[in-house]
Design a protein around this motif. Sequence first.
Motif, mmCIF file in Angstrom:
data_model
loop_
_atom_site.group_PDB
_atom_site.id
_atom_site.type_symbol
_atom_site.label_atom_id
_atom_site.label_comp_id
_atom_site.label_asym_id
_atom_site.label_seq_id
_atom_site.Cartn_x
_atom_site.Cartn_y
_atom_site.Cartn_z
ATOM 1 N N ALA A 172 0.792 -1.370 -0.155
ATOM 2 C CA ALA A 172 -0.137 -0.054 0.071
ATOM 3 C C ALA A 172 0.788 1.328 0.042
ATOM 4 N N ASP A 177 -2.586 -0.474 -3.301
ATOM 5 C CA ASP A 177 -4.085 -0.808 -2.693
ATOM 6 C C ASP A 177 -4.971 -1.513 -3.307
ATOM 7 N N GLU A 178 -6.236 -1.559 -2.626
ATOM 8 C CA GLU A 178 -7.087 -2.311 -3.280
ATOM 9 C C GLU A 178 -7.588 -1.596 -4.569
#
Length: 200
Positions: A172, A177-178
């Motif tokens: 991250a 990140d997602e």
Amino acid sequence: MLVPVIDDFAKQYLHDDLKEVRQTMLRKLGGLPEYAIRRPLTATGTNLLGLVKHLALAEARYFGEVFDRPFPEPVPRWDDLGQRGADFWATEHETREEITSRYQRVCEHSDATIAALAIDSPGYVPWWPRPDVLLFTVLVHMLTETSRHAGHADILREQLDGAVEMDLAAMARRGRDEAFWQSRWAEIERAAKAADPATA
């Protein structure tokens, strides 16, 4: 003159890698409910707890009977066709604790065999076409076998709850990140479709 040093290094290197990948296998069960670790996640029934159970049997055989140092608990005979494949899944009567603690005991027994023998110690694998082996051969085989199943476990765990074997905080910090992974997934999916005219 240098051969013993190289042999000792090779044995330690392979053994250390085997110890590390064993821990990966056990980590894959962490935090999951019983159904999740037991449920069949492929058409052939592959599941997380079954992989650990299978590796316990494999190590018991390869570092046990192959070197005439049998694991002190009952192990199904390698030539018992009725038992073939039963080590890849857990019945409802087998607990997670029973299977994981057995794996740990088998690993301790394997570690004792590895420590006691020289890397060129002979063994005999009756189920192989070329049954005469060395400890080196079996170390490489079990490291390969365990790593292969750890790869299976990586994918199964990610399918179950998205957990992956990487430092997500560090990823991250590097912008992964997602949202990054969703974008990467979409990019890979687009490329896969573009490469196959049948999906157009």
